[in-house]
Motif scaffolding. Structure first.
Motif: not given
Length: 282
Positions: A245-255
């Motif tokens: 639930s807190d993973d959004y804090l440490t990742m981003v996708c740029l595809e």
């Protein structure tokens, strides 16, 4: 010189392990999916959720899943989202080492089962070049006697330490669709993150940068005028599978992608190569 070996995850998935003076990396046969890449003396360049249990049949939640031969939902709602390539077993066709740089070539044979989704005679390859930078190329060839169209993406997850301190740049002049609305013109060159972000960009320049607390990640594309920028934020993170639930804090996708008006249409015997190049710039 380094080594390239094959091994098996505790849950049964086979992978290729790369260890050279320039980098450490791991690529799974399932999906030809790289989930780890670390240039020597630098931090890893790919992110994977600690909630992912590497079960056969599930695409890994991180690294670079291959979305092929369509991105997102198919026109047929019963077809798998983002295509079928990311959950199929690819074949490792060749391994080459030159001056401590490793080249890997994977191919995917379209099974009889998958012909219900993709009845076209096409060949698809995934090429990796691993040094102190990472290059990934998705190669399509149309062996039919008619045109074939497809959409695709190299769905790269990046570690960014703190989403509140991330700025993504290099978007000036582009337009985007978000949540099925738009297209909207990009305002300025950069994007900050304060909510769920799910933008499909077109008319996009070849280079973007992720400015993180750990440094600047440079992302370049070839044969692509489209890309996807994604962070699920709080609410969606609670609904995603194999995602904390807190993973959004440490990742981003740029595809790196070929989507919307940037889709790939191949004439008979024509080929197309989508490439992404990733490195720590500073």
């Amino acid at each position: 010189m380094g080594s390239v070996t094959t091994s098996k995850h505790a849950n049964g998935l086979e992978y290729v392990d790369i260890n050279t003076p320039l980098c450490k990396a791991r690529v799974f046969m399932q999906g030809a999916q790289i989930d780890y890449f670390e240039p020597v003396g630098q931090k890893p360049l790919l992110w994977v959720s600690s909630a992912d249990d590497y079960q056969p049949g599930n695409g890994i939640r991180g690294g670079i899943p291959v979305c092929w031969p369509w991105f997102g939902m198919s026109d047929n709602p019963d077809f798998p989202q983002h295509g079928f390539a990311r959950t199929r077993i690819w074949s490792l066709e060749s391994v080459k080492m030159r001056n401590q740089i490793v080249d890997l070539k994977f191919t995917l044979k379209i099974s009889e089962e998958d012909k219900q989704y993709w009845p076209h005679d096409t060949s698809v390859e995934l090429l990796f070049t691993l040094s102190d930078t990472l290059s990934v190329s998705l190669v399509n060839t149309n062996n039919c006697d008619y045109e074939v169209s497809l959409t695709q993406a190299l769905h790269t997850y990046f570690p960014i330490n703190d989403i509140h301190q991330l700025t993504a740049s290099g978007f000036s002049g582009a337009k985007y669709i978000e949540f099925a609305k738009g297209p909207f013109p990009q305002e300025g060159d950069s994007v900050d993150f304060t909510r769920e972000t799910d933008r499909v960009y077109t008319n996009l320049g070849e280079c973007q940068e992720l400015h993180t607390p750990d440094g600047i990640i440079e992302v370049r594309r070839e044969n692509s005028q489209s890309a996807v920028l994604w962070n699920p934020w709080i609410e969606k993170s609670q609904r995603l599978s194999r995602f904390n639930s807190d993973d959004y804090l440490t990742m981003v996708c740029l595809e790196a992608a070929n989507v919307l008006e940037d889709k790939v249409t191949l004439a008979p015997n024509e080929s197309h190569t989508l490439t992404t190049h990733i490195r720590w710039k500073a």
